[in-house]
Design a protein around this motif. Structure first.
Motif, mmCIF file in Angstrom:
data_model
loop_
_atom_site.group_PDB
_atom_site.id
_atom_site.type_symbol
_atom_site.label_atom_id
_atom_site.label_comp_id
_atom_site.label_asym_id
_atom_site.label_seq_id
_atom_site.Cartn_x
_atom_site.Cartn_y
_atom_site.Cartn_z
ATOM 1 N N ILE A 71 5.153 38.903 -24.088
ATOM 2 C CA ILE A 71 5.445 39.475 -25.414
ATOM 3 C C ILE A 71 4.800 41.059 -25.680
ATOM 4 N N ASP A 72 3.685 41.329 -25.052
ATOM 5 C CA ASP A 72 3.388 42.730 -25.144
ATOM 6 C C ASP A 72 4.151 43.548 -24.591
ATOM 7 N N THR A 73 4.737 43.421 -23.562
ATOM 8 C CA THR A 73 5.685 44.491 -22.699
ATOM 9 C C THR A 73 6.952 44.389 -23.373
ATOM 10 N N THR A 74 7.378 43.299 -24.310
ATOM 11 C CA THR A 74 8.897 43.004 -24.816
ATOM 12 C C THR A 74 9.744 42.384 -23.591
ATOM 13 N N PHE A 75 9.437 42.305 -22.493
ATOM 14 C CA PHE A 75 10.296 41.611 -21.467
ATOM 15 C C PHE A 75 10.296 40.175 -21.537
ATOM 16 N N VAL A 76 10.984 39.603 -22.320
ATOM 17 C CA VAL A 76 10.877 38.229 -22.687
ATOM 18 C C VAL A 76 12.146 37.553 -22.106
ATOM 19 N N SER A 77 12.970 38.138 -21.723
ATOM 20 C CA SER A 77 14.563 37.710 -21.338
ATOM 21 C C SER A 77 14.549 37.666 -19.832
ATOM 22 N N SER A 78 15.602 38.046 -19.320
ATOM 23 C CA SER A 78 16.170 37.746 -17.920
ATOM 24 C C SER A 78 15.589 38.775 -17.041
ATOM 25 N N VAL A 79 14.965 39.882 -17.483
ATOM 26 C CA VAL A 79 14.278 40.846 -16.620
ATOM 27 C C VAL A 79 12.657 41.163 -16.683
ATOM 28 N N GLY A 80 12.139 41.072 -15.658
ATOM 29 C CA GLY A 80 10.436 41.469 -15.887
ATOM 30 C C GLY A 80 9.986 41.131 -14.647
ATOM 31 N N LYS A 81 8.543 41.312 -14.326
ATOM 32 C CA LYS A 81 8.133 40.918 -13.008
ATOM 33 C C LYS A 81 7.787 39.550 -12.747
ATOM 34 N N PHE A 82 7.535 38.532 -13.953
ATOM 35 C CA PHE A 82 7.391 37.305 -13.462
ATOM 36 C C PHE A 82 8.263 36.558 -12.986
ATOM 37 N N VAL A 83 9.655 37.028 -13.299
ATOM 38 C CA VAL A 83 10.760 36.341 -12.451
ATOM 39 C C VAL A 83 10.726 36.487 -11.069
ATOM 40 N N ASP A 84 10.490 37.749 -10.489
ATOM 41 C CA ASP A 84 10.479 38.070 -9.332
ATOM 42 C C ASP A 84 9.226 37.588 -8.556
ATOM 43 N N ARG A 85 8.311 37.561 -9.342
ATOM 44 C CA ARG A 85 6.983 37.030 -8.947
ATOM 45 C C ARG A 85 6.862 35.483 -8.329
ATOM 46 N N PHE A 86 7.733 34.593 -9.646
ATOM 47 C CA PHE A 86 7.938 33.339 -9.446
ATOM 48 C C PHE A 86 8.634 33.149 -8.168
ATOM 49 N N GLU A 87 9.532 33.455 -7.917
ATOM 50 C CA GLU A 87 10.533 33.402 -6.837
ATOM 51 C C GLU A 87 9.863 33.795 -5.562
ATOM 52 N N GLU A 88 9.171 34.742 -5.527
ATOM 53 C CA GLU A 88 8.301 35.052 -4.340
ATOM 54 C C GLU A 88 7.219 34.135 -4.043
ATOM 55 N N ASP A 89 6.306 33.484 -4.929
ATOM 56 C CA ASP A 89 5.224 32.692 -4.927
ATOM 57 C C ASP A 89 5.880 31.493 -4.389
ATOM 58 N N MET A 90 7.081 31.065 -4.994
ATOM 59 C CA MET A 90 7.687 29.650 -4.616
ATOM 60 C C MET A 90 8.065 29.530 -3.159
ATOM 61 N N ALA A 91 8.722 30.696 -2.791
ATOM 62 C CA ALA A 91 9.351 30.767 -1.461
ATOM 63 C C ALA A 91 7.939 30.610 -0.508
ATOM 64 N N LYS A 92 6.892 31.300 -0.827
ATOM 65 C CA LYS A 92 5.666 31.298 0.035
ATOM 66 C C LYS A 92 5.168 29.949 0.118
ATOM 67 N N TYR A 93 4.946 29.188 -1.040
ATOM 68 C CA TYR A 93 4.354 27.961 -1.289
ATOM 69 C C TYR A 93 5.188 26.895 -0.514
ATOM 70 N N THR A 94 6.667 27.106 -0.564
ATOM 71 C CA THR A 94 7.267 25.868 0.176
ATOM 72 C C THR A 94 7.861 26.228 1.617
ATOM 73 N N GLY A 95 7.619 27.429 1.971
ATOM 74 C CA GLY A 95 7.870 27.736 3.216
ATOM 75 C C GLY A 95 9.128 28.295 3.495
ATOM 76 N N THR A 96 9.967 28.612 2.509
ATOM 77 C CA THR A 96 11.456 28.797 2.451
ATOM 78 C C THR A 96 11.821 30.286 2.790
ATOM 79 N N LYS A 97 13.100 30.908 2.976
ATOM 80 C CA LYS A 97 13.270 32.110 3.260
ATOM 81 C C LYS A 97 13.641 33.015 1.981
ATOM 82 N N LYS A 98 13.984 32.127 0.964
ATOM 83 C CA LYS A 98 14.680 32.763 -0.438
ATOM 84 C C LYS A 98 14.501 31.760 -1.471
ATOM 85 N N ALA A 99 13.807 31.924 -2.565
ATOM 86 C CA ALA A 99 13.861 31.112 -3.728
ATOM 87 C C ALA A 99 14.452 32.027 -4.836
#
Length: 385
Positions: free
Chosen positions: A40-68
């Motif tokens: 909310i503070d950064t106004t990045f609440v839609s489809s662009v923002g650092k948490f989208v990339d982070r969530f994908e990277e963290d989940m790929a690491k957690y599940t041991g897959t190539k890409k999430a």
């Protein structure tokens, strides 16, 4: 009518509740508010923002897959997964009738046809034995593809679902798919954190789909994710689920038919915080399951469904198996009348009007479960964290 008062009272005691015990509720005990406030503070609440990339990277690491790749829902993830492995209109997809309707809705969006095969008594998921028997009897390989000899349709994919978080016999399923030239798409919507022989569900086929609905083990409010073993296919999935827009500083160019299946940053922020506590949540669910196991050992005519051999289950929803249909209905009525939320298994897909004419193999075990299974409260307990 049997009296289930003692069992209902025990379930209440597991959660220390006096008035109402829900089936499965989300828990927010970590950085959820901090990450949401940052969005909310950064106004990045839609489809662009650092948490989208982070969530994908963290989940790929957690599940041991190539890409999430994240999506708006688990159903979106299944729809895209089927398209990406080449399922087309009038193809057939082998799957189970004992599943949530999203499995069949996703393939119906493409115009494909489900073929319902039976489940295993040990997993409640698609049976490799049933699949092998059906293929030998009804299928043939022509020009490197699998065809149904009776319907004259191509059998393009197989979608097993890890029911209630319990992994199916996925290695055998994968071997059958390879032998018969069928693409394996795992419906891992319910099985985040579940393992088969130490390997995460959703990573045995070309694509796996996960759900983060509000009642799942971790939630993004609404959301889903695709897991890829082929990194390039994963990158293409990311492209077409973001409207297939070609990157440019100001121009709007698109090079494929695209889909607006993008998960907003604000949902991904919630997912990042939830994922940080996933192992604790699973530990709590498994602790609850063990308490149920110990209790139901001493209860006549009710069995608690335990994780299959060679697996580690997240026990997303705990399940008991009653002696027959009458007992199932009696238990459901008494539990819900007394403030304990319980539910039967989903209505079987072949009994719904949209799919009642689809081919099936008799579904002996499937019907047996449908007449007996009851889901009982399975939430994470805050006091376990």
């Amino acid at each position: 009518m049997a009296d289930y008062k003692n069992t209902i009272d025990f379930i209440k005691s597991v959660y220390g509740s006096k008035e109402f015990t829900p089936l499965a509720v989300p828990v927010f005990q970590g950085n959820e508010k901090a990450y949401l406030n940052e969005c909310i503070d950064t106004t990045f609440v839609s489809s662009v923002g650092k948490f989208v990339d982070r969530f994908e990277e963290d989940m790929a690491k957690y599940t041991g897959t190539k890409k999430a790749v994240v999506c708006v829902s688990g159903t979106n993830a299944l729809h895209m997964s089927l398209m990406l492995v080449g399922v087309e209109r009038d193809d057939e997809v082998l799957t189970q009738a004992l599943t949530f309707i999203a499995t069949c809705n996703a393939l119906s969006y493409i115009g494909a046809h489900p073929v319902f095969l039976d489940v295993d008594k040990t997993t409640m998921g698609l049976s490799p034995d049933a699949m092998k028997g059906w293929l030998i009897k009804n299928a043939e390989i022509r020009n490197g593809e699998c065809w149904n000899k009776n319907s004259a349709r191509r059998v393009k994919a197989c979608v097993p679902m890890h029911t209630f978080g319990h992994p199916v016999r996925i290695e055998e399923m994968a071997a059958l798919c390879e032998e018969w030239h069928i693409e394996l798409v795992e419906d891992a919507a319910e099985s985040i954190g579940s393992l088969y022989k130490g390997k995460h569900t959703g990573t045995f086929g070309k694509v796996g789909a996960i759900s983060f609905n509000g009642n799942k083990t971790i939630t993004t409010g609404g959301g889903g994710m695709m897991l890829f073993q082929d990194e390039e296919l994963g990158k293409f999935a990311k492209h077409i689920t973001t409207q297939a827009k070609v990157p440019h500083r100001w121009e709007f160019r698109h090079d494929h038919i695209g889909y607006n299946y993008r998960m907003p940053n604000i949902n991904a922020a919630l997912g990042c915080a939830q994922l940080e506590n996933l192992d604790k949540y699973i530990a709590s669910k498994r602790k609850v399951a063990q308490e149920y196991i110990d209790y139901f050992k001493n209860v006549d005519d009710i069995d608690f469904f335990v994780e299959p051999e060679n697996t580690f289950s997240n026990y997303w929803l705990s399940a008991i198996v009653m002696k027959d249909k009458d007992a199932q209905l009696d238990f459901l009525q008494q539990a819900n009348d007394n403030g304990v939320m319980t539910r039967p298994i989903w209505e079987l897909m072949n009994r719904l009007p949209m799919f009642e004419n689809c081919e099936n193999d008799g579904l002996k075990n499937t019907i047996w479960f449908a007449d007996r299974v009851v889901n009982i409260p399975s939430s994470v307990r805050v006091e376990d964290l």
